[in-house]
Design an enzyme around this catalytic site. Structure first.
Site, PDB file in Angstrom:
ATOM      1  N   THR A   1       7.590 -45.986   8.620  1.00 16.80           N
ATOM      2  CA  THR A   1       7.260 -45.209   7.317  1.00 16.80           C
ATOM      3  C   THR A   1       8.627 -45.115   6.560  1.00 16.80           C
ATOM      4  OG1 THR A   1       7.854 -42.894   8.244  1.00 16.80           O
ATOM      5  CG2 THR A   1       5.445 -43.571   8.148  1.00 16.80           C
TER       6      THR A   1
ATOM      7  N   ASN B   1      10.947 -43.415   4.301  1.00 19.96           N
ATOM      8  CA  ASN B   1      11.223 -42.323   3.619  1.00 19.96           C
ATOM      9  C   ASN B   1      11.927 -42.150   2.245  1.00 19.96           C
ATOM     10  OD1 ASN B   1      10.866 -42.007   6.430  1.00 19.96           O
ATOM     11  ND2 ASN B   1      11.115 -39.832   6.157  1.00 19.96           N
TER      12      ASN B   1
ATOM     13  N   GLU C   1       6.566 -40.138   3.113  1.00 15.86           N
ATOM     14  CA  GLU C   1       6.776 -41.118   3.822  1.00 15.86           C
ATOM     15  C   GLU C   1       5.810 -42.257   3.435  1.00 15.86           C
ATOM     16  OE1 GLU C   1       7.439 -40.546   7.990  1.00 15.86           O
ATOM     17  OE2 GLU C   1       8.302 -38.213   7.554  1.00 15.86           O
TER      18      GLU C   1
ATOM     19  N   HIS D   1       1.696 -54.141   5.004  1.00 12.93           N
ATOM     20  CA  HIS D   1       2.431 -55.557   5.022  1.00 12.93           C
ATOM     21  C   HIS D   1       3.390 -55.592   6.113  1.00 12.93           C
ATOM     22  CE1 HIS D   1       3.761 -59.264   3.197  1.00 12.93           C
ATOM     23  NE2 HIS D   1       5.065 -58.938   3.380  1.00 12.93           N
TER      24      HIS D   1
ATOM     25  N   LYS E   1      -3.118 -32.827  10.106  1.00 12.66           N
ATOM     26  CA  LYS E   1      -3.597 -32.347  11.261  1.00 12.66           C
ATOM     27  C   LYS E   1      -2.725 -32.309  12.375  1.00 12.66           C
ATOM     28  CE  LYS E   1      -7.760 -34.757  10.572  1.00 12.66           C
ATOM     29  NZ  LYS E   1      -8.726 -35.643  11.035  1.00 12.66           N
TER      30      LYS E   1
ATOM     31  N   PHE F   1      -2.395 -33.401  16.276  1.00 12.53           N
ATOM     32  CA  PHE F   1      -3.222 -34.185  17.368  1.00 12.53           C
ATOM     33  C   PHE F   1      -2.846 -33.756  18.770  1.00 12.53           C
ATOM     34  CE2 PHE F   1      -3.463 -36.411  13.323  1.00 12.53           C
ATOM     35  CZ  PHE F   1      -4.747 -36.583  13.345  1.00 12.53           C
TER      36      PHE F   1
HETATM   37  P1  ADP Z   1      13.115 -43.552   9.862  1.00  9.91           P
HETATM   38  O1  ADP Z   1      12.683 -42.424  10.906  1.00  9.91           O
HETATM   39  O2  ADP Z   1      14.392 -44.210   9.755  1.00  9.91           O
HETATM   40  O3  ADP Z   1      12.082 -43.703   8.466  1.00  9.91           O
HETATM   41  P2  ADP Z   1      10.943 -45.448  10.807  1.00  9.91           P
HETATM   42  O4  ADP Z   1      10.698 -45.816  12.237  1.00  9.91           O
HETATM   43  O5  ADP Z   1       9.936 -44.696   9.934  1.00  9.91           O
HETATM   44  O6  ADP Z   1      12.418 -45.114  10.589  1.00  9.91           O
HETATM   45  O7  ADP Z   1      10.975 -46.832  10.169  1.00  9.91           O
HETATM   46  C1  ADP Z   1      10.970 -46.978   8.733  1.00  9.91           C
HETATM   47  C2  ADP Z   1      11.587 -48.243   8.000  1.00  9.91           C
HETATM   48  O8  ADP Z   1      11.097 -49.522   8.426  1.00  9.91           O
HETATM   49  C3  ADP Z   1      11.624 -48.078   6.698  1.00  9.91           C
HETATM   50  O9  ADP Z   1      12.644 -47.407   6.063  1.00  9.91           O
HETATM   51  C4  ADP Z   1      11.969 -49.731   6.271  1.00  9.91           C
HETATM   52  O10 ADP Z   1      12.900 -50.155   6.168  1.00  9.91           O
HETATM   53  C5  ADP Z   1      11.466 -50.415   7.676  1.00  9.91           C
HETATM   54  N1  ADP Z   1       9.879 -51.196   7.363  1.00  9.91           N
HETATM   55  C6  ADP Z   1       9.649 -52.129   7.887  1.00  9.91           C
HETATM   56  N2  ADP Z   1       8.461 -52.671   7.701  1.00  9.91           N
HETATM   57  C7  ADP Z   1       7.861 -51.306   6.961  1.00  9.91           C
HETATM   58  C8  ADP Z   1       6.486 -51.285   6.450  1.00  9.91           C
HETATM   59  N3  ADP Z   1       5.463 -51.877   6.595  1.00  9.91           N
HETATM   60  N4  ADP Z   1       6.200 -49.937   5.894  1.00  9.91           N
HETATM   61  C9  ADP Z   1       7.339 -49.178   5.825  1.00  9.91           C
HETATM   62  N5  ADP Z   1       8.678 -49.272   6.326  1.00  9.91           N
HETATM   63  C10 ADP Z   1       8.898 -50.435   6.980  1.00  9.91           C
HETATM   64 MG    MG Z   2      10.114 -42.841   8.503  1.00 11.76          MG
END
Ligand code: ADP
Ligand code: MG
Length: 157
Positions: free
Chosen positions: A29, A31, A81, A86, A109, A111
């Protein structure tokens, strides 16, 4: 509640999140910064939404989005987030993410298990994909908001 704020257009930088391991679950996600989150309507309900997203000047993709309570700020501030539906070759921290939120799926929610959480998110993703193919949501994919002028960068609106 949620519907009267939609469609909601938003643009801002992708920042490091809380390292909750979203990526390890297969659902990273992106952020938004605290500043972007603060610009959201304060009465927009927390929960799961869907819409369209684009990174920099890239293609527009389907997305699911969560507006939740930010554990960093003892749940008095929100976090926003975006999971883009994709597969990206690389992370895009620091890039500008543009989104339009077009619909609402459900409230937040709790879980009982990780498996239950993951299957709920998979269902959210399937629901988002179906809804976004309907004309009223599909038309926002082509919105001018996503077509940035050549050679220009845009910060927070
Ligand atoms: P964080 O806690 O830093 O947000 P995440 O595990 O949620 O870490 O991973 C988020 C990061 O993954 C995004 O900031 C982006 O750089 C990368 N990313 C790669 N593919 C995706 C995608 N399909 N959707 C969202 N973020 C993605
Ligand atoms: Mg994230």
């Amino acid at each position: 509640g949620a519907m009267r704020h939609l469609p909601y257009f938003c643009r801002g930088q992708v920042v490091k999140g809380f390292g909750r391991g979203s990526k390890e679950l297969g659902i990273p996600t992106a952020n938004f910064s605290e500043q972007v989150v603060e610009s959201f309507p304060s009465d927009i309900p927390t929960g799961i939404y869907y819409g369209w997203a684009c990174v920099g000047n890239g293609d527009v993709h389907k997305m699911v989005l969560s507006i939740g309570w930010n554990p960093f700020y003892k749940n008095i501030k929100k976090s926003v987030e975006t999971h883009i539906i994709h597969t990206f070759k690389e992370d895009f921290y620091g890039e500008i993410l543009s989104i339009v939120i077009t619909g609402y799926i459900r409230p937040e929610k709790n879980f009982d298990s990780l498996d239950a959480l993951i299957s709920a998110i998979q269902e959210d993703i399937e629901e988002a994909k179906r809804q976004l193919d309907l004309p009223e949501h599909l038309k926002l994919k082509e919105d001018n908001f996503f077509h940035l002028p050549e050679g220009k960068t845009v910060n927070n609106h």
